[in-house]
Design a protein around this motif. Structure first.
Motif, PDB file in Angstrom:
ATOM      1  N   ARG A 345       0.847  -1.202   0.000  1.00  0.00           N
ATOM      2  CA  ARG A 345       0.000   0.000   0.000  1.00  0.00           C
ATOM      3  C   ARG A 345       0.878   1.246   0.000  1.00  0.00           C
ATOM      4  O   ARG A 345       1.085   1.855  -1.021  1.00  0.00           O
ATOM      5  CB  ARG A 345      -0.938   0.007   1.200  1.00  0.00           C
ATOM      6  CG  ARG A 345      -2.157  -0.827   0.933  1.00  0.00           C
ATOM      7  CD  ARG A 345      -3.365  -0.356   1.691  1.00  0.00           C
ATOM      8  NE  ARG A 345      -4.528  -1.006   1.124  1.00  0.00           N
ATOM      9  CZ  ARG A 345      -5.702  -1.058   1.705  1.00  0.00           C
ATOM     10  NH1 ARG A 345      -5.875  -0.516   2.884  1.00  0.00           N
ATOM     11  NH2 ARG A 345      -6.715  -1.651   1.111  1.00  0.00           N
ATOM     12  N   CYS A 346       1.437   1.612   1.176  1.00  0.00           N
ATOM     13  CA  CYS A 346       2.142   2.901   1.261  1.00  0.00           C
ATOM     14  C   CYS A 346       3.467   2.893   0.512  1.00  0.00           C
ATOM     15  O   CYS A 346       3.946   3.922   0.089  1.00  0.00           O
ATOM     16  CB  CYS A 346       2.376   3.262   2.716  1.00  0.00           C
ATOM     17  SG  CYS A 346       3.656   2.265   3.519  1.00  0.00           S
ATOM     18  N   ARG A 347       4.103   1.737   0.391  1.00  0.00           N
ATOM     19  CA  ARG A 347       5.406   1.572  -0.254  1.00  0.00           C
ATOM     20  C   ARG A 347       6.480   2.433   0.398  1.00  0.00           C
ATOM     21  O   ARG A 347       7.510   2.708  -0.213  1.00  0.00           O
ATOM     22  CB  ARG A 347       5.320   1.868  -1.752  1.00  0.00           C
ATOM     23  CG  ARG A 347       4.293   1.008  -2.471  1.00  0.00           C
ATOM     24  CD  ARG A 347       4.297   1.296  -3.938  1.00  0.00           C
ATOM     25  NE  ARG A 347       5.474   0.736  -4.574  1.00  0.00           N
ATOM     26  CZ  ARG A 347       5.509  -0.439  -5.195  1.00  0.00           C
ATOM     27  NH1 ARG A 347       4.427  -1.182  -5.272  1.00  0.00           N
ATOM     28  NH2 ARG A 347       6.614  -0.866  -5.740  1.00  0.00           N
ATOM     29  N   GLY A 349       7.226   1.835   3.951  1.00  0.00           N
ATOM     30  CA  GLY A 349       7.607   1.197   5.210  1.00  0.00           C
ATOM     31  C   GLY A 349       6.706   1.525   6.385  1.00  0.00           C
ATOM     32  O   GLY A 349       6.986   1.122   7.514  1.00  0.00           O
ATOM     33  N   ILE A 350       5.625   2.249   6.145  1.00  0.00           N
ATOM     34  CA  ILE A 350       4.840   2.766   7.265  1.00  0.00           C
ATOM     35  C   ILE A 350       3.589   1.938   7.583  1.00  0.00           C
ATOM     36  O   ILE A 350       3.294   1.669   8.741  1.00  0.00           O
ATOM     37  CB  ILE A 350       4.416   4.234   6.977  1.00  0.00           C
ATOM     38  CG1 ILE A 350       5.660   5.097   6.665  1.00  0.00           C
ATOM     39  CG2 ILE A 350       3.636   4.828   8.140  1.00  0.00           C
ATOM     40  CD1 ILE A 350       6.683   5.148   7.773  1.00  0.00           C
ATOM     41  N   CYS A 351       2.829   1.520   6.559  1.00  0.00           N
ATOM     42  CA  CYS A 351       1.493   0.965   6.833  1.00  0.00           C
ATOM     43  C   CYS A 351       1.513  -0.487   7.334  1.00  0.00           C
ATOM     44  O   CYS A 351       0.571  -0.929   7.964  1.00  0.00           O
ATOM     45  CB  CYS A 351       0.617   1.054   5.582  1.00  0.00           C
ATOM     46  SG  CYS A 351       1.044  -0.134   4.288  1.00  0.00           S
ATOM     47  N   GLY A 352       2.559  -1.233   7.029  1.00  0.00           N
ATOM     48  CA  GLY A 352       2.647  -2.625   7.471  1.00  0.00           C
ATOM     49  C   GLY A 352       1.903  -3.606   6.580  1.00  0.00           C
ATOM     50  O   GLY A 352       1.834  -4.796   6.874  1.00  0.00           O
ATOM     51  N   CYS A 354       2.690  -4.881   3.791  1.00  0.00           N
ATOM     52  CA  CYS A 354       3.560  -5.909   3.173  1.00  0.00           C
ATOM     53  C   CYS A 354       4.324  -6.711   4.228  1.00  0.00           C
ATOM     54  O   CYS A 354       5.212  -7.489   3.879  1.00  0.00           O
ATOM     55  CB  CYS A 354       4.538  -5.242   2.208  1.00  0.00           C
ATOM     56  SG  CYS A 354       5.677  -4.105   3.027  1.00  0.00           S
ATOM     57  N   CYS A 385       8.889  -3.370   1.347  1.00  0.00           N
ATOM     58  CA  CYS A 385       8.918  -2.142   0.545  1.00  0.00           C
ATOM     59  C   CYS A 385      10.000  -1.184   1.020  1.00  0.00           C
ATOM     60  O   CYS A 385      10.336  -0.227   0.309  1.00  0.00           O
ATOM     61  CB  CYS A 385       7.556  -1.453   0.576  1.00  0.00           C
ATOM     62  SG  CYS A 385       7.136  -0.790   2.196  1.00  0.00           S
TER      63      CYS A 385
END
Ligand code: FES
Length: 401
Positions: A345-347, A349-352, A354, A385
């Motif tokens: 999603r965010c690509r 490293g923030i949203c988790g 992946c 990501c």
């Protein structure tokens, strides 16, 4: 034997629970075996606001700058309005190229009010080393084509509870797009804060959205634009780089937030300037997605890994893959290059989204984009990501959601 006295209320309770069991059994017995229809209005609203996919038809293409930047106006193909978003967010474009699904984030360059007309705008700069997508878009997308995107993503937007009422936006080159979206939102009344934009370009010819900015500043006095040219001196523009001194000059007195959107090199310079300003961490925000292309420029990178190609073993449920992974690209990009669609999603490293488990090997994670929870760090989880291979790796990854 003890003599137990029971009040009438206690007796009624006993009967109630005794009969309840019988009633429940009858309800279960009489319930048909078909699944319940769960159609809640709140679920429908949530799906409309956070769609997994949106399909658009390209309505218009506008060439900008020196011809290497284009703004695409996209209209929802099904006639619905696109999902509303916060100015500064992006969508992930999903494009099949040579049989492989490539996903890349692109910032929404319009204000969110445009969704009420059924449209959004994306501005794409052609980047030669991004062999996957930007060059493909410039060469192939034409009016009338259908394209697929995700719903709006990202956390780079104004948040009244966290950010100061006064914002100094610092943008470099095509990094201006989320800032431009925010100024549109201010002019449209969708956001309420004051923004001074320090916009760094090489020459006057490189400035993007010049006419649109002029129109926005006629509509609102909450937006101010200062062009800063690094390779040219021109009337009405600042000259040089966006330094602490320049920020101080335009920020004036009082608390302010810095919103930065640009290249990795710009961030590294700005980090030093922000330190000179003594700005609190929460007031210094950077747009980070997909930004790190040279991990060795970050502190702690093991230089012996640079330019090497490692072997990456991936386990996704019962599927196993073995692919090459260059030290210079993040693991998610390596997967996409091999035609494997991992969740993302965010690509940045923030949203988790992946989140994956590192089974063997070592990765480098730049501190700026390490959004893992403390327990995940201890348990060996990584966000592909924002992780770079520095040895052969074995990873367990969830399937694309
Ligand atoms: S896609 Fe958000 S952390 Fe990886």
């Amino acid at each position: 034997m003890a003599n137990v006295k029971m009040s009438p209320i206690g007796l009624m309770d006993m009967l109630y629970f005794k009969n309840k069991k019988v009633k429940r059994e009858q309800i279960i017995e009489n319930t048909p075996l078909t699944a319940l229809v769960q159609d809640y209005a709140s679920n429908r609203q949530a799906a409309a606001r956070h769609p997994n996919s949106q399909f658009f038809t390209i309505e218009d293409i506008q060439v900008r700058g020196k011809g290497d930047v284009r703004t695409y106006t996209l209209r929802r193909t099904d006639g619905e309005n696109p999902a509303f978003f916060r100015a500064g967010q992006f969508v992930v474009i999903r494009q099949v190229i040579d049989g492989k699904l490539i996903a890349r984030p692109v910032t929404l360059s319009c204000g969110p009010a445009m969704t009420l007309e059924g449209k959004i705008q994306l501005t794409v700069k052609r980047v030669e080393q991004d062999a996957f997508l930007s060059a493909y878009i410039h060469e192939n997308w034409k009016v009338g084509d259908e394209v697929e995107t995700s719903g709006p993503q990202g956390t780079f937007f104004y948040e009244g509870l966290r950010d100061a009422k006064k914002v100094i936006a610092i943008a470099g080159g095509s990094g201006i797009t989320p800032v431009f979206a925010m100024t549109n939102a201010i002019a449209d009344g969708d956001e309420d804060f004051d923004m001074t934009v320090l916009y760094g370009s090489r020459t006057k010819e490189d400035i993007l959205f010049a006419d649109e900015f002029a129109a926005i500043m006629k509509r609102t006095d909450k937006v101010r634009l200062v062009n800063v040219l690094s390779e040219e001196e021109a009337e009405g523009c600042e000259h040089g780089f966006i330094t602490a001194e320049l920020i101080r000059k335009y920020a004036g007195d009082g608390t302010y937030s810095i919103f930065a959107a640009g290249s990795q090199g710009m961030y590294q310079f700005l980090d030093g300037e922000a330190e000179k300003l003594g700005i609190a961490k929460k007031y210094y925000r950077k747009e980070l997605y997909d930004n790190i292309g040279r991990p060795w420029m970050y502190p702690g990178y093991p230089m012996e890994a640079k330019d090497q190609v490692f072997t990456l073993k991936i386990k996704m449920c019962d599927r196993h893959f073995e692919i090459p992974c260059s030290a210079n690209e993040n693991i998610l990009v390596a997967l996409e290059r091999a035609g494997i669609a991992g969740p993302n999603r965010c690509r940045g490293g923030i949203c988790g989204w992946c989140r994956s488990r590192l089974l063997e090997g070592d990765v480098f994670i730049p501190e700026d984009s390490d959004g893992r929870r403390a327990q995940d760090k201890l348990d060996g989880y990584i966000h592909p990501c924002a992780s770079f291979a520095v040895s052969d790796l074995s990873i367990e990854m969830p399937l694309k959601k």
